[in-house]
Design a protein around this motif. Sequence first.
Motif, PDB file in Angstrom:
ATOM      1  N   TYR A 134      -9.957  24.205  14.035  1.00 40.41           N
ATOM      2  CA  TYR A 134     -10.024  22.874  14.007  1.00 40.41           C
ATOM      3  C   TYR A 134      -9.249  21.926  13.061  1.00 40.41           C
ATOM      4  O   TYR A 134      -9.607  22.482  11.442  1.00 40.41           O
ATOM      5  CB  TYR A 134     -10.385  21.761  14.882  1.00 40.41           C
ATOM      6  N   GLN A 135      -8.316  21.021  12.792  1.00 39.69           N
ATOM      7  CA  GLN A 135      -8.406  20.255  11.484  1.00 39.69           C
ATOM      8  C   GLN A 135      -8.312  18.569  12.322  1.00 39.69           C
ATOM      9  O   GLN A 135      -7.119  18.269  13.285  1.00 39.69           O
ATOM     10  CB  GLN A 135      -6.699  20.806  11.085  1.00 39.69           C
ATOM     11  N   ALA A 136      -8.114  17.930  10.686  1.00 42.17           N
ATOM     12  CA  ALA A 136      -7.926  16.346  11.436  1.00 42.17           C
ATOM     13  C   ALA A 136      -7.333  15.844   9.735  1.00 42.17           C
ATOM     14  O   ALA A 136      -7.590  16.546   8.408  1.00 42.17           O
ATOM     15  CB  ALA A 136      -9.807  15.954  10.889  1.00 42.17           C
ATOM     16  N   ARG A 137      -6.782  14.788   9.986  1.00 40.48           N
ATOM     17  CA  ARG A 137      -6.042  14.537   9.238  1.00 40.48           C
ATOM     18  C   ARG A 137      -6.873  13.184   8.431  1.00 40.48           C
ATOM     19  O   ARG A 137      -7.148  12.066   9.792  1.00 40.48           O
ATOM     20  CB  ARG A 137      -4.439  13.957   9.738  1.00 40.48           C
ATOM     21  N   LEU A 138      -6.555  12.927   6.915  1.00 39.04           N
ATOM     22  CA  LEU A 138      -7.533  11.749   6.710  1.00 39.04           C
ATOM     23  C   LEU A 138      -6.625  11.263   6.103  1.00 39.04           C
ATOM     24  O   LEU A 138      -5.081  11.986   5.474  1.00 39.04           O
ATOM     25  CB  LEU A 138      -8.532  12.325   6.004  1.00 39.04           C
ATOM     26  N   PHE A 139      -6.205   9.954   5.608  1.00 40.42           N
ATOM     27  CA  PHE A 139      -5.316   9.332   4.617  1.00 40.42           C
ATOM     28  C   PHE A 139      -5.938   8.694   3.360  1.00 40.42           C
ATOM     29  O   PHE A 139      -7.382   8.196   3.740  1.00 40.42           O
ATOM     30  CB  PHE A 139      -4.822   7.968   5.229  1.00 40.42           C
ATOM     31  N   HIS A 140      -5.752   8.669   2.633  1.00 41.66           N
ATOM     32  CA  HIS A 140      -5.471   8.063   1.453  1.00 41.66           C
ATOM     33  C   HIS A 140      -5.284   6.436   0.771  1.00 41.66           C
ATOM     34  O   HIS A 140      -3.944   6.915   0.847  1.00 41.66           O
ATOM     35  CB  HIS A 140      -5.432   8.610   0.244  1.00 41.66           C
ATOM     36  N   GLY A 144       0.220  -1.263   0.141  1.00 43.94           N
ATOM     37  CA  GLY A 144       0.137  -0.372  -0.075  1.00 43.94           C
ATOM     38  C   GLY A 144       0.844   1.198  -0.019  1.00 43.94           C
ATOM     39  O   GLY A 144       1.916   0.868   0.789  1.00 43.94           O
ATOM     40  N   GLN A 145       0.088   2.431  -0.770  1.00 42.79           N
ATOM     41  CA  GLN A 145       0.886   3.240  -1.065  1.00 42.79           C
ATOM     42  C   GLN A 145       0.378   4.347   0.060  1.00 42.79           C
ATOM     43  O   GLN A 145      -1.396   4.379  -0.640  1.00 42.79           O
ATOM     44  CB  GLN A 145       1.346   3.864  -1.674  1.00 42.79           C
ATOM     45  N   VAL A 146       0.214   5.015   0.879  1.00 39.74           N
ATOM     46  CA  VAL A 146      -0.633   6.476   1.555  1.00 39.74           C
ATOM     47  C   VAL A 146      -0.248   7.888   1.937  1.00 39.74           C
ATOM     48  O   VAL A 146       0.839   8.053   2.001  1.00 39.74           O
ATOM     49  CB  VAL A 146      -0.869   5.707   3.031  1.00 39.74           C
ATOM     50  N   GLN A 147      -1.470   8.625   1.337  1.00 41.11           N
ATOM     51  CA  GLN A 147      -1.411  10.266   0.718  1.00 41.11           C
ATOM     52  C   GLN A 147      -2.174  10.140   2.264  1.00 41.11           C
ATOM     53  O   GLN A 147      -3.016   9.839   2.648  1.00 41.11           O
ATOM     54  CB  GLN A 147      -1.750  10.458  -0.518  1.00 41.11           C
ATOM     55  N   THR A 148      -2.083  11.212   3.214  1.00 36.73           N
ATOM     56  CA  THR A 148      -2.693  11.536   4.273  1.00 36.73           C
ATOM     57  C   THR A 148      -2.679  13.221   3.647  1.00 36.73           C
ATOM     58  O   THR A 148      -2.176  13.924   2.389  1.00 36.73           O
ATOM     59  CB  THR A 148      -2.007  11.929   5.023  1.00 36.73           C
ATOM     60  N   GLU A 149      -4.275  13.870   3.770  1.00 30.72           N
ATOM     61  CA  GLU A 149      -4.140  15.317   3.802  1.00 30.72           C
ATOM     62  C   GLU A 149      -4.897  16.008   5.293  1.00 30.72           C
ATOM     63  O   GLU A 149      -5.530  15.337   6.024  1.00 30.72           O
ATOM     64  CB  GLU A 149      -5.138  15.502   2.990  1.00 30.72           C
ATOM     65  N   LEU A 150      -5.331  17.438   5.102  1.00 26.48           N
ATOM     66  CA  LEU A 150      -5.760  17.817   6.176  1.00 26.48           C
ATOM     67  C   LEU A 150      -6.559  18.226   5.711  1.00 26.48           C
ATOM     68  O   LEU A 150      -7.228  19.171   4.427  1.00 26.48           O
ATOM     69  CB  LEU A 150      -4.957  19.131   6.562  1.00 26.48           C
ATOM     70  N   ARG A 151      -8.355  18.041   6.343  1.00 26.00           N
ATOM     71  CA  ARG A 151      -9.379  18.733   6.212  1.00 26.00           C
ATOM     72  C   ARG A 151      -9.956  20.055   7.378  1.00 26.00           C
ATOM     73  O   ARG A 151      -9.505  19.258   9.284  1.00 26.00           O
ATOM     74  CB  ARG A 151     -10.417  18.023   6.444  1.00 26.00           C
ATOM     75  N   ALA A 152      -9.878  21.185   7.184  1.00 30.20           N
ATOM     76  CA  ALA A 152     -10.090  21.955   8.529  1.00 30.20           C
ATOM     77  C   ALA A 152     -11.935  22.553   8.843  1.00 30.20           C
ATOM     78  O   ALA A 152     -12.644  22.997   7.532  1.00 30.20           O
ATOM     79  CB  ALA A 152      -9.363  22.811   8.064  1.00 30.20           C
TER      80      ALA A 152
END
Length: 455
Positions: free
Chosen positions: A113-119, A101-109
Amino acid sequence: MNRNLTFKLGAIALLILGLMIPLLMIDGLIQERQELRDDVLTDIARSSSYRQQLSGPLLVVPYRKVVRIWKTNEKSNLRYQEQGEERGRLYFLPEHFELDGQVQTELRARGIYQARLFHANSRISGQFAVPEQLGIKEDFADYRFEQPFLAVGISDIRGIEQSIALELNGQSLPFSPGTQLDWLGEGVHVNLPLLDGKRSTDLDFAFNLQLQGTGQLQLVPVGRTSKVRLRADWPHPSFIGDYLPAQREISDLGFAASWQTSFFSTNLESALTRCLASESCDEFKNRTFGVSFIDPVDQYLKSDRAIKYALLFIALTFAGFFLFEVLKSLAVHPVQYALVGVALAFFYLLLLSLSEHLGFGLAYLLSAGGCVALIGFYVCHVLRSLSHGLAFAAGLAALYGLLYGLLSAEDYALLMGSLLLFGLLGVFMVLTRKLDWYGVGQGKPAAAAPEVGHE
C-alpha cells in the motif's frame, strides 16, 4: 414448452443463483482489502501528519475593562459606586490575505500500500487595518490592553517542517507552539508589541510556512480580500471546499490554481462573531477551499463496480452458450455451464489480487485475457468446433471490453449499459427469429418457422 427445455432453463437459473455465493464472497473480500488499505494509510498519516487545514492568521488583543456598578445601601438608602474588572479579547481579521504556495508530493509505502504525502512551501502575507480606538465606541479610558498576539490555526502541527518567524513592519518575531485559543484548535502564535490603540494602525505581516500533510490541503480565506495561488507537481487534483478556483491549469506535469474571495462571498466576520458568542465555531472553520491529492485510480472502487455487473455478465455469457446449443442442436450439460460460470467468477478474484500489484488497467487485461483463453479452449471442445469456440471467445472478449468501458465512463455508464442490453437483445431476437422453440430439447433439428407472408 417441453420438459427438457424447461429443465435446462431451470438448471441454468439455479446455476446463476448458485454462482452468487462465490461472487458475494469475493465482494466481501474487496471490502475487507479496502478497509485494510484504509487502515494502513491512516497509520502512515498517524506516523507523519494528517490532512492539513490552515485557519488564520487572526490578530487577538486581550483587554481588561473597568466596570462601574451603582448600588444602594439598604439601611441609609444612599447610593454608592463599586468598581469591578472584566476581561475579554478583541479579534481582527486581516484586511488583505495572500498565500503563494508550491506543493510537491511523494509516496510513502508500507507493504503493497502507498500513501501520498505533500510538502507545501508557502509564503503568507497580508495586512491588518487596526481601527482607531480598536473599534471601541465606549469610553476608551476604561480599557487596559495587554500584549496582543497573532494566532494561526494548523490542524496538525506535526507537519510544520521548520521554525517560523513573523515579519511585522520590519521586525522579525519568532512563533511559539499553540494558538492560545481553544476554539481555534492546534497551531502557532506570536506575541506582538503593545498597541497604542488611540489611532488607526496598519500592520503588514509575512511569514514562510513549510507544511507536510496527507491527502488534503485546505485554507480558510480569512482576509477581507483573500488571494491564494497554488502550484503542484500532482496532475490529478480534486478541488474541494466551498469555493472553486477562479483560474486553473492542469497538465501531465502538475497544476496551477488561484482563488480569490472577499467578505461579501465568505461572510467570515459574521461567522466569527457567531463563533465567539456561541462557542460553536464549525461555521467559521468550515468555510474552506483547497485541493485533494488522492489518487483517482482506486482499484478497490473499480473492482467493486465491476462485480456489481457480474450477474448480468454471467447471464449474458450463459445466453450466448445457450444460443450456440439450440442453433447448432448440441447437448451441453449443466456441469459444463457451471464450469464456465466458475471461470467467470474467478475473473473478479484475479482482478482484485493482480490490481493490488500491477494497477487496475493491466490487471484487467491479464485477468480478462486469461479467462477468455481458458473458456475459449474449453468451449472449443464442448461445441466440438474450433471456429465456434473462437467465435464464442471473441464474443466474450468483446463483453469484457464493453465492461471495461462501463467502468471507465462513470457519467455515461447507464447510457452505455442500456444500449448494450438493447443491442444484445436485438442480436438474440434476430438469430432466433426462425427457431422452432417447440422442437428444441426434443432431439429434433432446430427447424425454421415459416416466413411472414408465406403459407
